[in-house]
Design a protein around this motif. Sequence first.
Motif, PDB file in Angstrom:
ATOM      1  N   ASN A  92       0.792  -1.234   0.000  1.00  0.00           N
ATOM      2  CA  ASN A  92       0.000   0.000   0.000  1.00  0.00           C
ATOM      3  C   ASN A  92       0.826   1.286   0.000  1.00  0.00           C
ATOM      4  OD1 ASN A  92      -2.417  -1.434  -0.014  1.00  0.00           O
ATOM      5  ND2 ASN A  92      -2.325  -1.682   2.215  1.00  0.00           N
ATOM      6  N   TYR A  93       1.863   1.323  -0.810  1.00  0.00           N
ATOM      7  CA  TYR A  93       2.623   2.558  -0.950  1.00  0.00           C
ATOM      8  C   TYR A  93       2.011   3.498  -1.975  1.00  0.00           C
ATOM      9  CZ  TYR A  93       6.410   1.258   2.109  1.00  0.00           C
ATOM     10  OH  TYR A  93       7.155   0.941   3.202  1.00  0.00           O
ATOM     11  N   GLY A  94       0.976   3.079  -2.635  1.00  0.00           N
ATOM     12  CA  GLY A  94       0.286   3.943  -3.591  1.00  0.00           C
ATOM     13  C   GLY A  94       0.737   3.687  -5.015  1.00  0.00           C
ATOM     14  N   VAL A  95      -0.120   4.066  -5.915  1.00  0.00           N
ATOM     15  CA  VAL A  95       0.123   3.831  -7.332  1.00  0.00           C
ATOM     16  C   VAL A  95       1.311   4.639  -7.833  1.00  0.00           C
ATOM     17  CG1 VAL A  95      -0.940   3.963  -9.605  1.00  0.00           C
ATOM     18  CG2 VAL A  95      -2.335   3.404  -7.631  1.00  0.00           C
ATOM     19  N   LEU A  96       1.470   5.841  -7.342  1.00  0.00           N
ATOM     20  CA  LEU A  96       2.567   6.697  -7.814  1.00  0.00           C
ATOM     21  C   LEU A  96       3.940   6.170  -7.429  1.00  0.00           C
ATOM     22  CD1 LEU A  96       1.148  10.267  -7.247  1.00  0.00           C
ATOM     23  CD2 LEU A  96       1.537   9.092  -9.401  1.00  0.00           C
ATOM     24  N   SER A  97       4.010   5.351  -6.396  1.00  0.00           N
ATOM     25  CA  SER A  97       5.308   4.818  -5.971  1.00  0.00           C
ATOM     26  C   SER A  97       5.958   4.003  -7.072  1.00  0.00           C
ATOM     27  CB  SER A  97       5.148   3.973  -4.708  1.00  0.00           C
ATOM     28  OG  SER A  97       4.322   2.850  -4.966  1.00  0.00           O
ATOM     29  N   VAL A  98       5.155   3.327  -7.897  1.00  0.00           N
ATOM     30  CA  VAL A  98       5.708   2.555  -9.010  1.00  0.00           C
ATOM     31  C   VAL A  98       6.354   3.488 -10.031  1.00  0.00           C
ATOM     32  CG1 VAL A  98       5.172   0.951 -10.872  1.00  0.00           C
ATOM     33  CG2 VAL A  98       4.022   0.724  -8.671  1.00  0.00           C
ATOM     34  N   PHE A  99       5.729   4.617 -10.300  1.00  0.00           N
ATOM     35  CA  PHE A  99       6.307   5.571 -11.251  1.00  0.00           C
ATOM     36  C   PHE A  99       7.536   6.264 -10.664  1.00  0.00           C
ATOM     37  CE2 PHE A  99       2.389   4.841 -13.408  1.00  0.00           C
ATOM     38  CZ  PHE A  99       2.727   4.999 -14.742  1.00  0.00           C
ATOM     39  N   TYR A 100       7.540   6.518  -9.358  1.00  0.00           N
ATOM     40  CA  TYR A 100       8.746   7.048  -8.725  1.00  0.00           C
ATOM     41  C   TYR A 100       9.886   6.041  -8.887  1.00  0.00           C
ATOM     42  CZ  TYR A 100       6.069  10.739  -6.419  1.00  0.00           C
ATOM     43  OH  TYR A 100       5.279  11.824  -6.157  1.00  0.00           O
ATOM     44  N   MET A 101       9.537   4.760  -8.730  1.00  0.00           N
ATOM     45  CA  MET A 101      10.528   3.699  -8.896  1.00  0.00           C
ATOM     46  C   MET A 101      11.056   3.677 -10.328  1.00  0.00           C
ATOM     47  SD  MET A 101      12.184   1.340  -7.498  1.00  0.00           S
ATOM     48  CE  MET A 101      13.264   0.105  -8.156  1.00  0.00           C
ATOM     49  N   LEU A 102      10.186   3.902 -11.318  1.00  0.00           N
ATOM     50  CA  LEU A 102      10.621   3.942 -12.718  1.00  0.00           C
ATOM     51  C   LEU A 102      11.606   5.082 -12.970  1.00  0.00           C
ATOM     52  CD1 LEU A 102       7.307   3.194 -14.621  1.00  0.00           C
ATOM     53  CD2 LEU A 102       9.373   1.805 -14.637  1.00  0.00           C
ATOM     54  N   VAL A 103      11.325   6.249 -12.408  1.00  0.00           N
ATOM     55  CA  VAL A 103      12.227   7.397 -12.583  1.00  0.00           C
ATOM     56  C   VAL A 103      13.564   7.116 -11.894  1.00  0.00           C
ATOM     57  CG1 VAL A 103      12.577   9.840 -12.023  1.00  0.00           C
ATOM     58  CG2 VAL A 103      10.370   9.061 -12.883  1.00  0.00           C
ATOM     59  N   LEU A 104      13.512   6.560 -10.691  1.00  0.00           N
ATOM     60  CA  LEU A 104      14.739   6.205  -9.978  1.00  0.00           C
ATOM     61  C   LEU A 104      15.532   5.165 -10.762  1.00  0.00           C
ATOM     62  CD1 LEU A 104      16.525   6.349  -7.431  1.00  0.00           C
ATOM     63  CD2 LEU A 104      15.109   4.517  -6.485  1.00  0.00           C
ATOM     64  N   GLU A 105      14.839   4.194 -11.338  1.00  0.00           N
ATOM     65  CA  GLU A 105      15.493   3.150 -12.124  1.00  0.00           C
ATOM     66  C   GLU A 105      16.184   3.738 -13.349  1.00  0.00           C
ATOM     67  OE1 GLU A 105      15.349   0.552 -15.664  1.00  0.00           O
ATOM     68  OE2 GLU A 105      13.727   1.911 -15.163  1.00  0.00           O
ATOM     69  N   GLU A 106      15.559   4.683 -14.028  1.00  0.00           N
ATOM     70  CA  GLU A 106      16.182   5.321 -15.187  1.00  0.00           C
ATOM     71  C   GLU A 106      17.423   6.106 -14.760  1.00  0.00           C
ATOM     72  OE1 GLU A 106      15.749   4.803 -18.255  1.00  0.00           O
ATOM     73  OE2 GLU A 106      13.820   3.790 -18.216  1.00  0.00           O
ATOM     74  N   PHE A 107      17.358   6.760 -13.611  1.00  0.00           N
ATOM     75  CA  PHE A 107      18.532   7.487 -13.118  1.00  0.00           C
ATOM     76  C   PHE A 107      19.660   6.509 -12.796  1.00  0.00           C
ATOM     77  CE2 PHE A 107      21.048   9.137  -9.574  1.00  0.00           C
ATOM     78  CZ  PHE A 107      21.579  10.257 -10.184  1.00  0.00           C
ATOM     79  N   LEU A 108      19.336   5.393 -12.144  1.00  0.00           N
ATOM     80  CA  LEU A 108      20.362   4.395 -11.828  1.00  0.00           C
ATOM     81  C   LEU A 108      20.943   3.780 -13.096  1.00  0.00           C
ATOM     82  CD1 LEU A 108      18.749   2.623  -8.736  1.00  0.00           C
ATOM     83  CD2 LEU A 108      20.657   4.240  -8.764  1.00  0.00           C
ATOM     84  N   CYS A 109      20.105   3.585 -14.118  1.00  0.00           N
ATOM     85  CA  CYS A 109      20.613   3.089 -15.407  1.00  0.00           C
ATOM     86  C   CYS A 109      21.585   4.085 -16.022  1.00  0.00           C
ATOM     87  CB  CYS A 109      19.453   2.821 -16.365  1.00  0.00           C
ATOM     88  SG  CYS A 109      18.555   1.317 -16.009  1.00  0.00           S
ATOM     89  N   LEU A 110      21.274   5.363 -15.913  1.00  0.00           N
ATOM     90  CA  LEU A 110      22.176   6.402 -16.418  1.00  0.00           C
ATOM     91  C   LEU A 110      23.534   6.299 -15.736  1.00  0.00           C
ATOM     92  CD1 LEU A 110      22.839   9.083 -17.919  1.00  0.00           C
ATOM     93  CD2 LEU A 110      21.742  10.267 -16.011  1.00  0.00           C
ATOM     94  N   VAL A 111      23.531   6.151 -14.421  1.00  0.00           N
ATOM     95  CA  VAL A 111      24.784   6.034 -13.670  1.00  0.00           C
ATOM     96  C   VAL A 111      25.515   4.751 -14.065  1.00  0.00           C
ATOM     97  CG1 VAL A 111      25.761   5.764 -11.360  1.00  0.00           C
ATOM     98  CG2 VAL A 111      23.969   7.450 -11.760  1.00  0.00           C
ATOM     99  N   LEU A 112      24.782   3.628 -14.150  1.00  0.00           N
ATOM    100  CA  LEU A 112      25.405   2.347 -14.510  1.00  0.00           C
ATOM    101  C   LEU A 112      26.014   2.371 -15.906  1.00  0.00           C
ATOM    102  CD1 LEU A 112      23.058  -0.445 -13.140  1.00  0.00           C
ATOM    103  CD2 LEU A 112      25.477  -0.163 -12.683  1.00  0.00           C
ATOM    104  N   VAL A 113      25.293   2.893 -16.877  1.00  0.00           N
ATOM    105  CA  VAL A 113      25.823   2.949 -18.245  1.00  0.00           C
ATOM    106  C   VAL A 113      27.061   3.823 -18.288  1.00  0.00           C
ATOM    107  CG1 VAL A 113      25.355   3.805 -20.575  1.00  0.00           C
ATOM    108  CG2 VAL A 113      23.658   2.416 -19.417  1.00  0.00           C
ATOM    109  N   THR A 114      27.062   4.922 -17.550  1.00  0.00           N
ATOM    110  CA  THR A 114      28.233   5.792 -17.506  1.00  0.00           C
ATOM    111  C   THR A 114      29.432   5.056 -16.910  1.00  0.00           C
ATOM    112  OG1 THR A 114      26.784   7.696 -17.230  1.00  0.00           O
ATOM    113  CG2 THR A 114      29.103   8.016 -16.696  1.00  0.00           C
ATOM    114  N   ILE A 115      29.212   4.355 -15.815  1.00  0.00           N
ATOM    115  CA  ILE A 115      30.304   3.617 -15.169  1.00  0.00           C
ATOM    116  C   ILE A 115      30.790   2.477 -16.069  1.00  0.00           C
ATOM    117  CG2 ILE A 115      30.850   2.082 -13.229  1.00  0.00           C
ATOM    118  CD1 ILE A 115      29.008   3.896 -11.514  1.00  0.00           C
ATOM    119  N   ILE A 116      29.852   1.727 -16.661  1.00  0.00           N
ATOM    120  CA  ILE A 116      30.248   0.612 -17.528  1.00  0.00           C
ATOM    121  C   ILE A 116      31.008   1.124 -18.747  1.00  0.00           C
ATOM    122  CG2 ILE A 116      29.346  -1.185 -19.075  1.00  0.00           C
ATOM    123  CD1 ILE A 116      27.134  -1.663 -16.965  1.00  0.00           C
TER     124      ILE A 116
END
Length: 198
Positions: A113-137
């Motif tokens: 029950n963290y709410g529907v928007l929490s999934v979209f917050y997770m998507l934005v966080l995931e894209e940011f982490l992908c940006l960091v990972l691709v840069t490091i790789i």
Amino acid sequence: TRPQIVKSEGMGNRERMTQISVTTCKLTFLMLAILVAPFLTECSYILKIWLKEVPHYTTSFVQLFLLGSLLRQLYTGVSIGVESVGSIKYLQIFVGGLHFFVLPVGYFLLRFNYGVLSVFYMLVLEEFLCLVLVTIISYLVTLTLCNLVNINEMVNLIIKLIICLIIPIILYIICFRKTEEFKKIKTIFSNLRKERSL
């Protein structure tokens, strides 16, 4: 741009490949930002014109999805460059794994029950982490191929990434905190928090 990036790497012209990769990231981000900026600031108005009766979370969904799409554009060209070098395995394991990781995390966020928007917050966080990972790789792949791997350089890269992300945000807040645009952005985030609490 993919054929040009792969062709440049195939010809052994890593400098051109890197230049095209970075330019691709910049141009795709800017082209999408030109289209997305009005939607981020005036999303509720545009949706009211289009839908007449806007469903409850639609504005937040659209804004967060567009923000995630903008973040994705920042690493698209670089990931093509890493793939052209031949290091597809590591890129796909880490970045693909992170993309897949959103599904179970989203399920548990909804389940608890963290709410529907929490999934979209997770998507934005995931894209940011992908940006960091691709840069490091990409950094590690380039240095590994040149036999120059050095921990100090990696730490410097991470510090530069943090500085490049945080300083512009702080300067923007300091310079534009009293303007109408900043108030709109502040309103967007406060609306997102309010909708999350519902």
